[in-house]
Enzyme design. Sequence first.
Site, PDB file in Angstrom:
ATOM      1  N   PRO A   2       0.809  -1.196   0.000  1.00 36.36           N
ATOM      2  CA  PRO A   2       0.000   0.000   0.000  1.00 36.36           C
ATOM      3  C   PRO A   2       0.850   1.257   0.000  1.00 36.36           C
ATOM      4  O   PRO A   2       1.751   1.391   0.812  1.00 36.36           O
ATOM      5  CB  PRO A   2      -0.760  -0.102   1.319  1.00 36.36           C
ATOM      6  CG  PRO A   2      -0.573  -1.488   1.784  1.00 36.36           C
ATOM      7  CD  PRO A   2       0.675  -1.988   1.186  1.00 36.36           C
ATOM      8  N   GLU A   3       0.548   2.158  -0.885  1.00 34.40           N
ATOM      9  CA  GLU A   3       1.068   3.517  -0.747  1.00 34.40           C
ATOM     10  C   GLU A   3       0.019   4.315   0.001  1.00 34.40           C
ATOM     11  O   GLU A   3      -0.986   3.787   0.443  1.00 34.40           O
ATOM     12  CB  GLU A   3       1.348   4.122  -2.129  1.00 34.40           C
ATOM     13  CG  GLU A   3       2.461   3.388  -2.852  1.00 34.40           C
ATOM     14  CD  GLU A   3       3.213   4.281  -3.834  1.00 34.40           C
ATOM     15  OE1 GLU A   3       3.308   5.494  -3.579  1.00 34.40           O
ATOM     16  OE2 GLU A   3       3.711   3.766  -4.835  1.00 34.40           O
ATOM     17  N   ARG A 160       5.354 -10.896   3.542  1.00 34.17           N
ATOM     18  CA  ARG A 160       6.767 -10.504   3.582  1.00 34.17           C
ATOM     19  C   ARG A 160       7.231 -10.018   4.942  1.00 34.17           C
ATOM     20  O   ARG A 160       8.412  -9.820   5.153  1.00 34.17           O
ATOM     21  CB  ARG A 160       7.043  -9.425   2.523  1.00 34.17           C
ATOM     22  CG  ARG A 160       7.012  -9.981   1.130  1.00 34.17           C
ATOM     23  CD  ARG A 160       7.310  -8.927   0.096  1.00 34.17           C
ATOM     24  NE  ARG A 160       8.717  -8.546   0.097  1.00 34.17           N
ATOM     25  CZ  ARG A 160       9.224  -7.619  -0.711  1.00 34.17           C
ATOM     26  NH1 ARG A 160       8.437  -6.975  -1.543  1.00 34.17           N
ATOM     27  NH2 ARG A 160      10.486  -7.341  -0.686  1.00 34.17           N
ATOM     28  N   ARG A 205      20.621  20.718  -1.960  1.00 28.78           N
ATOM     29  CA  ARG A 205      20.581  19.252  -2.029  1.00 28.78           C
ATOM     30  C   ARG A 205      20.960  18.775  -3.423  1.00 28.78           C
ATOM     31  O   ARG A 205      20.376  19.212  -4.421  1.00 28.78           O
ATOM     32  CB  ARG A 205      19.169  18.745  -1.688  1.00 28.78           C
ATOM     33  CG  ARG A 205      18.715  19.075  -0.276  1.00 28.78           C
ATOM     34  CD  ARG A 205      19.409  18.218   0.758  1.00 28.78           C
ATOM     35  NE  ARG A 205      19.172  16.805   0.550  1.00 28.78           N
ATOM     36  CZ  ARG A 205      18.137  16.140   1.046  1.00 28.78           C
ATOM     37  NH1 ARG A 205      17.238  16.748   1.758  1.00 28.78           N
ATOM     38  NH2 ARG A 205      18.021  14.847   0.827  1.00 28.78           N
TER      39      ARG A 205
END
Length: 325
Positions: A2-3, A160, A205
Amino acid sequence: MPELPEVEIVCRGLNDAFVGHRLTKVIRRFAQLRWPIPDDLEASILGVSAGAGPRNEGGSEAGSEAGGRADGRAGGEAGTEVRTEVHGEVRTEVRSDAGVLRSVQRRSKYLLLGFDTGTLLIHLGMSGTLRRLTAAEPTRAHDHVDFVFGEQVLRFNDPRRFGAILWYGDSEGPGGSHHLLRRLGVEPFSEAFSGRLLFDATRGRSASIKQVLLSGAVVVGVGNIYASESLFRAGIRPTSAAGRISKPRYERLAASIRQTLTDAIAAGGSTLRDFVASTGQSGYFQLQCFVYGRGGEPCRVCATPIRAIRQQQRATFFCPSCQKA
DNA sequence: ATTCTGACCTGATTGC
DNA sequence: TGCAATCAGGTCAGAA
């Protein structure tokens, strides 16, 4: 896995199905997820100290046919002994509503289940699912934990085992101060999230913009699929150094991220592998991806072949024509 | 401080 | 058909 949109859907499902209901039991079949599931989880949620005596253990299920309606006087219900520690003073009281689920919230991809005694943190990892079932439903492989709410069960399955189930008691402070939550970036749907924030947070960055999005340090909830999708919609190359993207382009990216996530939530969460809503329904249609998983196929906008690359060992997809460095 | 790699696991898919 | 290699949506801890 799931995101954020999937977690949001599960969160809403849990709100509809379980908030206001009373948890009566936790069945832990397998404890080793990303971190061990606490062995005193049930006692922590119910507010019963772990050594409260084995007599309480089995027979306390008497009133569970009440179906979650708590307003009746519950004649024979003995209630649950609750011990709280306030400024070193231990108080014991009998509370008949101990274990009632008060709220379900989402923070990043964590689900926060609020009880009177503290907060249950659940993360679905890459392959975790939560299903709502009847208590009689036979278990399947990788059904690690049941949260029993009377007749219905919230069952956590995770092949998992990258997921997590943790407890954060009130005595440890408000749930938001948990170390897993403390350093997270802002929510993409919050007021605080904007192009300006992305711009300000990325000055100097050199890391790629996709990497920055995935890190969750600036904005949370943008996983691998939606990072590629959002960058496509914003016309930005995933490989561009985050510190070299202009403010106007970040404004566009912020809007793209919100739109992508909104679309995915509206679609019921994209269904890739084994996502199942908390109701147990599957079969949501997948959000139509512009680039993710479409390497070599023509761009839906300009027909240029979509390019597949790897960044930090993760698959990235982009259109070399629509997306500029 | 930032950036990158390895690690945690099983299961589905791909290729020989 | 079988077996090994590869890949999968996350994210933490530790090394460079």
